[in-house]
Design an enzyme around this catalytic site. Structure first.
Site, short mmCIF file in Angstrom:
data_model
loop_
_atom_site.label_atom_id
_atom_site.label_comp_id
_atom_site.label_asym_id
_atom_site.label_seq_id
_atom_site.Cartn_x
_atom_site.Cartn_y
_atom_site.Cartn_z
N ASN A 173 -16.06 25.45 -39.94
CA ASN A 173 -15.65 26.73 -39.36
C ASN A 173 -16.62 27.09 -38.24
O ASN A 173 -17.69 27.66 -38.48
CB ASN A 173 -15.63 27.81 -40.44
CG ASN A 173 -14.52 27.60 -41.44
OD1 ASN A 173 -13.36 27.88 -41.16
ND2 ASN A 173 -14.88 27.08 -42.61
N GLU A 174 -16.24 26.73 -37.03
CA GLU A 174 -17.11 26.90 -35.88
C GLU A 174 -17.10 28.36 -35.40
O GLU A 174 -16.28 29.18 -35.85
CB GLU A 174 -16.65 25.98 -34.75
CG GLU A 174 -16.71 24.50 -35.08
CD GLU A 174 -18.13 23.93 -35.10
OE1 GLU A 174 -19.09 24.72 -35.19
OE2 GLU A 174 -18.28 22.70 -35.03
N PRO A 175 -18.03 28.73 -34.50
CA PRO A 175 -18.04 30.08 -33.95
C PRO A 175 -16.66 30.50 -33.46
O PRO A 175 -15.96 29.72 -32.80
CB PRO A 175 -19.04 29.97 -32.80
CG PRO A 175 -20.01 28.92 -33.26
CD PRO A 175 -19.16 27.92 -34.00
#
Length: 640
Positions: A173-175
């Site tokens: 879950n990236e920025p």
């Protein structure tokens, strides 16, 4: 630092009743090292599995990959084999997988999980769930929805194990990820791909997408434990634990989970306010070392030389109790300035016939036997080339000991070039085979034994070039080729008795008065860290030997970090001429100079990075009010 143990009273706390300090918003426990922390996490998982089994219930685990959980899985396997821990009642759901990715690819998380856990325990194959990197693009959305349904059908996650990326990602879950996001495909952040590049032997080989459980999926777990090890994780840990909730740092969403614990080693926790600047939190036990750290911090924070700090500066920065204990800022300033000044020496091997009361090193013996341990065949000149030069020029018997061959850091095209030149001069079956092996190699293949030998020989030759330039006879250059490293892959073997015995043998042979070694704490599973552990193990075994009573150990840092100013116990100034000599010595390692395989996110070449770091250290000393130098190399003494 207090080491805390995970227990039910800590792990299963009521929501909103925990506050370690006013800065911290997530419960965390700190262990001396990653091994100790991993054992406690494994113990909590094992206890949960057994409690569920005793009740005839299924235990649903969410599992992570990467370097952080490796020792947890090792301990769970040990418990299964030695203590009868059964996984028959366990159902697992892995967090993520690269996309696209074949299951048998050595970089796949399917491969990782079976290699480290599933192939070694009695979990039913039907109970293992790992996102499938082979699902077609057309079916991917439905597949992700079905993964969610499977978790719900199993009763939800009882326990979710997490690591954390330097972007603040959990899972992938990236920025920008939403706090209610579900399992889905995602485009990987550049920093995430850079961090994965060593395993894939280059950034260009790292997939750009992945399948990941969502933040919402993770937050539904009844219990969450996030592990973070090493200095590289310290900044993002601080931001996550103390910062505001933001989609730009997805791990901050865990602040709203009622049963989350961060399990950290000392290096990963070092930037937390209560560890880094405890005087901002409350009253302190003002030891000499903490006082020194605080005054150096205050000087840099205020942008003033140490001797110009005032009572008001101390009072305004939460140090009134320190000031009252010393009666005046003048006394504090003088003590700190003198301690800093006493770290500076142009005689790293000790200055003969001089009063060494306030010098970092002993005056006698005037000519010392010195070992410089270098994890890879270039760390010696990259990290302490100026000090290396001083030791040689001042008449010490300097031995360079390369702990590993460094063969995996030689790119295929470099080895192919050398092999083709050698084959053109004298055609042999050996180089014909090397050329054939390299050309036939795919992204998933390991180097053949003969290719590894050629790559290792290339690095040896480069090392001899540098040591000869620095004035070291070949007889004082040693290559250990420690067995833990010689796997031909990024993944190394655990440190073994043979590794330690090889270290013992070289130390006993030379009987040094000084040992220099890489004290790099960034990666608990990295080669530098393992080489340091090999030295520590050897010192423990040899400490009773008579010659060891006269042996001092100095630690330098690797290419990525430097010691903090307050930690430094010996700072060796470098003249502009020595800076150039160090640069030329580094240049002999030609295969590591241009397009190096494991560059990291810092695109500067190693020699530029090293020079900038040494210049920055000198500038910090200057800003504190000390003398001005072109550059400085820094060391911390290890007392065994």
């Amino acid at each position: 630092m207090e080491t805390k143990v995970l227990s039910k009273s800590i792990a299963y706390r009521p929501a909103g009743q925990f506050e370690e300090t006013r800065f911290e918003k997530i419960h965390n426990v700190i262990f001396d090292d990653s091994k100790e922390g991993s054992l406690h996490v494994a113990m909590e998982i094992a206890t949960l599995i057994r409690e569920k089994a005793d009740k005839g219930q299924t235990c649903v685990l969410g599992l992570a990959t990467g370097s952080s959980p490796i020792r947890v899985y090792e301990e769970l396997v040990r418990m299964h084999k030695d203590e009868g821990l059964s996984f028959k009642n366990v159902v697992t759901f892995n967090l993520d997988e690269y996309y696209p990715m074949e299951r048998n690819n050595i970089q796949s998380y399917h491969y990782f999980m079976h290699q480290h856990l599933f192939d070694h325990v009695d979990i039913p194959a039907a109970n293992v769930n790992i996102p499938d990197g082979t699902v077609s693009a057309d079916d991917l959305q439905d597949y992700c929805k079905d993964y969610e349904r499977q978790i719900e059908a199993a009763g939800g996650l009882d326990f979710q194990l997490l690591g954390i990326g330097r972007t603040g990602h959990i899972g992938f879950n990236e920025p920008g990820s939403h706090f209610n996001s579900a399992t889905r495909d995602i485009t990987l952040d550049h920093i995430t791909r850079v961090d994965a590049a060593p395993a894939f032997k280059g950034l260009e080989n790292v997939p750009r997408k992945a399948i990941t459980m969502g933040i919402g999926t993770i937050r539904k777990a009844k219990r969450i434990v996030l592990m973070a090890w090493g200095q590289n994780k310290s900044e993002i840990v601080k931001e996550t634990v103390e910062g505001e909730i933001s989609s730009e740092v997805p791990a901050t969403y865990l602040q709203e989970h009622s049963n989350t614990t961060f399990v950290l080693d000392k290096e990963a926790a070092q930037n937390l306010t209560r560890i880094d600047t405890p005087w901002l939190v409350g009253s302190c036990d003002w030891t000499p070392d903490l006082t020194h750290k605080a005054v150096v911090w205050l000087s840099l924070e205020k942008g003033k030389p140490v001797l110009q700090l005032t009572d008001k500066d101390y009072n305004d920065s939460g140090m009134s109790d320190l000031l009252s204990s010393e009666h005046s800022s003048y006394e504090l300033n003088i003590k700190t300035f003198n301690r800093l000044q006493h770290t500076i020496t142009g005689w790293p091997g000790g200055k003969p016939n001089a009063d060494d009361t306030n010098r970092p090193e002993r005056a006698e013996p005037a000519q010392k036997r010195v070992i410089i341990f270098s994890p890879h065949p270039d760390d010696d000149v990259i990290s302490m080339g100026g000090t290396f030069d001083r030791l040689v020029s001042q008449g010490h018997e300097v031995h360079i000991v390369y702990q590993t061959s460094g063969n995996i850091a030689v790119a295929d095209h470099e080895a192919l070039k050398i092999a083709e030149v050698a084959d053109a001069i004298s055609h042999t079956s050996v180089f014909e085979q090397v050329i054939k092996d390299i050309k036939a190699k795919t992204e998933e293949d390991y180097d053949s034994e003969i290719v590894r030998k050629v790559k290792g020989t290339i690095r040896r030759s480069e090392s001899y070039g540098a040591t000869r330039y620095m004035g070291i006879p070949d007889s004082q250059v040693h290559f250990l080729d420690l067995p833990f490293y010689e796997t031909g892959t990024i993944k190394k073997n655990p440190l073994g008795e043979k590794d330690i015995q090889i270290m013992n043998d070289i130390i006993e042979k030379i009987k040094p008065h000084q040992i220099y070694a890489a004290g790099d704490l960034a990666d608990p599973h990295g080669t530098h860290r393992v080489c340091l552990e090999a030295l520590f193990a050897s010192l423990k075994e040899l400490k009773g030997k008579p010659f060891m009573k006269d042996c001092w150990v100095w630690l330098y840092r690797g290419a990525w970090h430097e010691w903090e100013i307050h930690e430094i116990e010996m700072a060796v100034p470098m003249s502009p001429v020595q800076v150039l000599r160090k640069r030329k010595a580094i240049f002999y390692h030609q295969t590591q100079k241009d397009g190096v395989m494991f560059q990291g996110e810092d695109l500067r070449e190693f020699w530029v990075r090293a020079e900038d770091r040494n210049k920055e250290t000198a500038l910090k000393y200057q800003s504190l009010g000390l003398a001005s130098y072109a550059a400085m190399e820094a060391f911390v003494r290890y007392k065994y």
